[in-house]
Motif scaffolding. Structure first.
Motif, short mmCIF file in Angstrom:
data_model
loop_
_atom_site.label_atom_id
_atom_site.label_comp_id
_atom_site.label_asym_id
_atom_site.label_seq_id
_atom_site.Cartn_x
_atom_site.Cartn_y
_atom_site.Cartn_z
N ILE A 167 0.85 -1.20 0.00
CA ILE A 167 0.00 0.00 0.00
C ILE A 167 0.87 1.24 0.00
O ILE A 167 0.60 2.20 -0.71
CB ILE A 167 -0.97 -0.01 1.20
N GLU A 168 1.93 1.22 0.78
CA GLU A 168 2.85 2.36 0.87
C GLU A 168 3.48 2.65 -0.49
O GLU A 168 3.77 3.80 -0.82
CB GLU A 168 3.94 2.05 1.90
N ALA A 169 3.68 1.61 -1.30
CA ALA A 169 4.32 1.78 -2.61
C ALA A 169 3.37 2.30 -3.69
O ALA A 169 3.83 2.70 -4.76
CB ALA A 169 4.93 0.45 -3.06
N LEU A 170 2.08 2.30 -3.41
CA LEU A 170 1.12 2.80 -4.40
C LEU A 170 1.28 4.31 -4.60
O LEU A 170 1.62 5.02 -3.65
CB LEU A 170 -0.32 2.53 -3.94
N PRO A 171 1.00 4.80 -5.78
CA PRO A 171 0.96 6.25 -5.98
C PRO A 171 -0.12 6.87 -5.08
O PRO A 171 -1.11 6.21 -4.75
CB PRO A 171 0.58 6.41 -7.46
#
Length: 163
Positions: free
Chosen positions: A110-114
């Motif tokens: 989730i943290e890596a999502l834009p």
């Protein structure tokens, strides 16, 4: 009107800023903005209204306080705490795949999502807002929210399914 939604406000700010201290600053600023705006009119959906203020405050805060180039790093204490949390019972195959990945991996994915995708995932799947409430919060049509959510979930499945 604001106090019942502080936990959700903090959760959204935490996901958007990626940092506990920054999230606290964002929520504090958002509460000040909400207090100033209380007399402006009738609020039909207080939760969506508060989260809209938190979202806008977070993006303003990030623009002022974060460098334009961001490097991601793994915070081991956060990952261990996230791995220790209980996971919800999966309701469908997508949720089952995500749940099987483990909470720490899910948090990292989730943290890596834009930002545009991350915010709709957090608002819908973590905070449980309706599509209409999310659309109001982000200032986009409901169809756009649904599209962003579908794309975000697809990216999560790709990321988690490849591990």
């Amino acid at each position: 009107m604001v106090l019942p939604h502080l936990d959700d406000a903090y959760g959204l700010a935490r996901w958007l800023t990626g940092n506990q201290t920054d999230a606290e600053d964002v929520v504090q600023e958002a509460c000040i903005r909400a207090l100033a705006a209380l007399g402006a009119g009738v609020v039909e959906r207080p939760r969506a209204w508060v989260l809209t203020i938190v979202r806008n405050t977070a993006f303003t805060w990030l623009a002022k306080n974060r460098p334009k180039t961001v490097m991601l790093t793994a915070d081991e204490q956060f990952l261990e705490a996230a791995a220790a949390k209980e996971t919800r019972a999966p309701a469908n195959p997508e949720d089952e795949l995500i749940a099987s990945a483990g909470q720490a991996e899910l948090d990292a994915a989730i943290e890596a999502l834009p930002h545009l995708f991350r915010e709709v995932v957090v608002m819908r799947d973590i905070n449980g807002l309706s599509y209409r409430e999310i659309a109001e919060a982000v200032g986009a049509p409901v169809g756009t929210v649904m599209s962003r959510l579908a794309r975000a979930r697809a990216q999560l499945i790709d990321r988690l399914g490849s591990r």
